[in-house]
Scaffold this active site. Structure first.
Site, PDB file in Angstrom:
ATOM      1  N   HIS A  79      44.564  29.380  25.482  1.00 38.78           N
ATOM      2  CA  HIS A  79      45.400  29.440  26.726  1.00 38.78           C
ATOM      3  C   HIS A  79      44.270  28.849  27.825  1.00 38.78           C
ATOM      4  O   HIS A  79      43.317  29.233  27.877  1.00 38.78           O
ATOM      5  CB  HIS A  79      45.820  30.831  27.264  1.00 38.78           C
ATOM      6  CG  HIS A  79      46.933  31.498  26.718  1.00 38.78           C
ATOM      7  ND1 HIS A  79      47.717  32.221  27.020  1.00 38.78           N
ATOM      8  CD2 HIS A  79      47.611  30.721  25.547  1.00 38.78           C
ATOM      9  CE1 HIS A  79      48.706  32.330  26.327  1.00 38.78           C
ATOM     10  NE2 HIS A  79      48.474  31.708  25.326  1.00 38.78           N
ATOM     11  N   TYR A 208      50.800  36.809  36.017  1.00 40.82           N
ATOM     12  CA  TYR A 208      50.449  38.104  36.609  1.00 40.82           C
ATOM     13  C   TYR A 208      51.109  38.072  37.895  1.00 40.82           C
ATOM     14  O   TYR A 208      50.898  37.228  38.881  1.00 40.82           O
ATOM     15  CB  TYR A 208      48.864  38.079  36.706  1.00 40.82           C
ATOM     16  CG  TYR A 208      48.108  38.243  35.685  1.00 40.82           C
ATOM     17  CD1 TYR A 208      47.706  37.178  34.668  1.00 40.82           C
ATOM     18  CD2 TYR A 208      47.369  39.741  35.365  1.00 40.82           C
ATOM     19  CE1 TYR A 208      46.792  37.485  33.698  1.00 40.82           C
ATOM     20  CE2 TYR A 208      46.812  39.826  34.442  1.00 40.82           C
ATOM     21  CZ  TYR A 208      46.280  38.922  33.503  1.00 40.82           C
ATOM     22  OH  TYR A 208      45.666  38.932  32.280  1.00 40.82           O
ATOM     23  N   PRO A 300      43.448  47.338  32.283  1.00 41.64           N
ATOM     24  CA  PRO A 300      43.678  46.249  31.544  1.00 41.64           C
ATOM     25  C   PRO A 300      43.817  44.927  32.451  1.00 41.64           C
ATOM     26  O   PRO A 300      43.843  43.996  31.553  1.00 41.64           O
ATOM     27  CB  PRO A 300      44.770  46.530  30.616  1.00 41.64           C
ATOM     28  CG  PRO A 300      45.457  47.960  31.428  1.00 41.64           C
ATOM     29  CD  PRO A 300      44.240  48.255  32.350  1.00 41.64           C
ATOM     30  N   LYS A 304      39.369  42.875  30.053  1.00 41.08           N
ATOM     31  CA  LYS A 304      38.127  42.968  29.775  1.00 41.08           C
ATOM     32  C   LYS A 304      37.570  43.745  28.752  1.00 41.08           C
ATOM     33  O   LYS A 304      36.397  43.809  28.212  1.00 41.08           O
ATOM     34  CB  LYS A 304      37.334  43.205  31.071  1.00 41.08           C
ATOM     35  CG  LYS A 304      37.172  42.079  32.036  1.00 41.08           C
ATOM     36  CD  LYS A 304      36.089  41.041  31.471  1.00 41.08           C
ATOM     37  CE  LYS A 304      36.319  39.577  32.270  1.00 41.08           C
ATOM     38  NZ  LYS A 304      36.904  38.771  31.396  1.00 41.08           N
ATOM     39  N   TYR A 392      37.335  35.512  34.373  1.00 38.24           N
ATOM     40  CA  TYR A 392      38.478  35.934  33.392  1.00 38.24           C
ATOM     41  C   TYR A 392      37.999  35.354  32.145  1.00 38.24           C
ATOM     42  O   TYR A 392      38.213  35.943  31.002  1.00 38.24           O
ATOM     43  CB  TYR A 392      39.722  35.276  34.020  1.00 38.24           C
ATOM     44  CG  TYR A 392      40.879  35.735  33.308  1.00 38.24           C
ATOM     45  CD1 TYR A 392      41.763  36.911  33.537  1.00 38.24           C
ATOM     46  CD2 TYR A 392      41.325  35.284  31.876  1.00 38.24           C
ATOM     47  CE1 TYR A 392      42.921  37.337  32.872  1.00 38.24           C
ATOM     48  CE2 TYR A 392      42.586  35.605  30.974  1.00 38.24           C
ATOM     49  CZ  TYR A 392      43.357  36.704  31.645  1.00 38.24           C
ATOM     50  OH  TYR A 392      44.466  37.196  31.033  1.00 38.24           O
TER      51      TYR A 392
END
Ligand SMILES: Cc1cc2nc3c(=O)[nH]c(=O)nc-3n(C[C@H](O)[C@H](O)[C@H](O)COP(=O)(O)OP(=O)(O)OC[C@H]3O[C@@H](n4cnc5c(N)ncnc54)[C@H](O)[C@@H]3O)c2cc1C
Length: 398
Positions: A79, A208, A300, A304, A392
């Site tokens: 991704h 998100y 979550p 991580k 990220y």
């Protein structure tokens, strides 16, 4: 313990055969360092547990370069970004363009299957299905793990280095006397309602979402199985929700002028996941070292937890390897400080992601609008996006 009990001697005794314990065992064995792993669940039960899904590029490299197998690259999905969605609109954060890195969608249970297969292939000693595990003599030269084997016989492992990789409820951590550790944590007034559904993907990458009804995460597992979450009350009863109610709740959180429609299908798992931010310091007591969730947990939202567990293991492996080759304890002595530097960066990122994306029920209009202002800053600033993308996709391993 009576003489009828089986006693094994090894260099490294590891409690916990999750990603942290098995990866450490794999790396040690490759370096010729004897080790034994003990886990209180059976192998099939761990392989069936669905948890994390996103691997940082450093985690993927560790899995592939260390010779576990190449499945993460052949079967995982790269991704190159995520969507941040608020006010009903999606804003793509293009990791590849921003920081030249990507993440991989590859479920944690597949990571476990790969590691457990590799341990079996390479002759590793992993005792699944143990009960009554206790650890002793941490501050001596011979720490011990005592447990009951899956066949009911009592056993003891004597080692030089003991590793607590036994997850968030860690008995190893709890065996450290209270005065020898600090437990720093915060709790959140919300949890995640998570589902696994048999359905095609609703989007090519993770979405998100911050909506006036609360957070939602639209995630994937494969072409036919999808993982989705929405923010809920920690006291919610997962079984009380019907499939129609769940889909309606998820849909209203992603609704927007672009007409995004979630692909529905039969839900085969639904659960409520409470979470908190927690760090144990130091991640060491005598000759016992903590790794992964045993030493820290993160919400979550920043994906991580699994990645931090693997990052700890890399640092700990190098410290044990150096001790094994040279007799020097210098890297063992600095392990906790080195690991904690990354842990606190990950805590900060996970806390930030959690707070900008979730809404507290008691949030004032000011607080809610301020959070939207922060999301708009990220959506409109390349610098802010780079911060998100770098955090990220993962900082370089130490
Ligand atoms: C629903 C969910 C979703 C998540 N999503 C993400 C995500 O997207 N990204 C991410 O990075 N992280 C995520 N996480 C967190 C991630 O799963 C953990 O951080 C990761 O599993 C940590 O690995 P570990 O090896 O340290 O611990 P664990 O995976 O918990 O492994 C610990 C092992 O120790 C064993 N054990 C426990 N007690 C004992 C005992 N007394 N004796 C012997 N063995 C014992 C357990 O059986 C277990 O196998 C998620 C977690 C959950 C629950």
């Amino acid at each position: 313990m009576s003489s009828a009990h089986r006693i094994d001697t090894t260099r490294v005794g590891i409690v916990g055969a999750g990603p942290a314990g098995l990866m450490l065992s794999h790396l040690l064995s490759k370096s010729g360092i004897d080790n034994i792993v003990v886990d209180n669940r059976d192998r099939d039960a761990i392989a069936r547990t669905h948890r994390a899904g996103i691997l940082e590029h450093g985690s993927v490299k560790l899995l592939s370069d260390s010779g576990v197998n190449g499945r993460v690259l052949s079967e995982g999905h790269r991704h190159d970004g995520i969507d941040l969605r608020f006010g009903g609109e999606s804003h793509r954060i293009d990791f590849l363009d921003l920081v030249g890195e990507s993440v991989w969608l590859y479920p944690q249970n597949e990571v476990f299957i790969d590691l457990a297969d590799a341990r079996e292939r390479d002759g590793g000693d992993v005792r699944f299905g143990a009960t009554d595990t206790v650890v002793h003599d941490h501050t001596t030269r011979t720490p011990k793990i005592r447990f009951t084997e899956s066949d009911g016989s009592p056993a003891e492992i004597r080692c030089e280095i003991l590793v607590g990789a036994d997850g968030s409820q860690s008995i190893c951590r709890r065996s450290i006397p209270a005065g020898e550790r600090s437990d720093d944590f915060i709790e959140y007034p919300f949890a995640w309602f998570g589902i696994l559904a048999q359905a095609p993907p609703s989007a090519p990458e993770l979405i998100y979402t911050n909506s006036e009804h609360g957070f939602a995460l639209i995630s994937q597992r494969s072409e036919t199985v999808q993982r989705m979450y929405f923010q809920c009350d920690p006291a919610a009863d997962a079984s009380a929700w019907t499939a129609d109610e769940i889909w309606a709740e998820l849909q209203r959180r992603v609704d927007g002028p672009d007409g995004l429609r979630l692909q529905r299908g039969p839900i085969f798992e639904q659960m409520v996941l409470p979470f908190r931010s927690y760090v144990c310091e130091p991640m060491r007591y005598g000759n016992m070292f903590l790794a992964g969730d045993a030493g820290h947990t993160v919400p979550p939202t920043g994906a991580k937890g699994l990645n931090l567990a693997l990052a700890d293991v890399r640092i700990l492996f190098e410290a044990i390897d150096s001790f094994h080759r040279t007799g020097s304890r210098a890297l063992l002595d600095s392990y906790s400080d080195t690991a904690l530097r990354r842990v606190w960066r990950a805590q900060s990122f996970s806390y930030w992601m959690t707070n900008i994306l979730h809404s507290r029920q008691d949030a004032s209009p000011f607080e809610r609008k301020r959070a939207l202002g922060e999301l708009a800053t990220v959506a409109n600033s390349r610098y802010a996006q780079q911060h998100l993308a770098e955090s990220y996709t993962g900082w370089p391993h130490a």
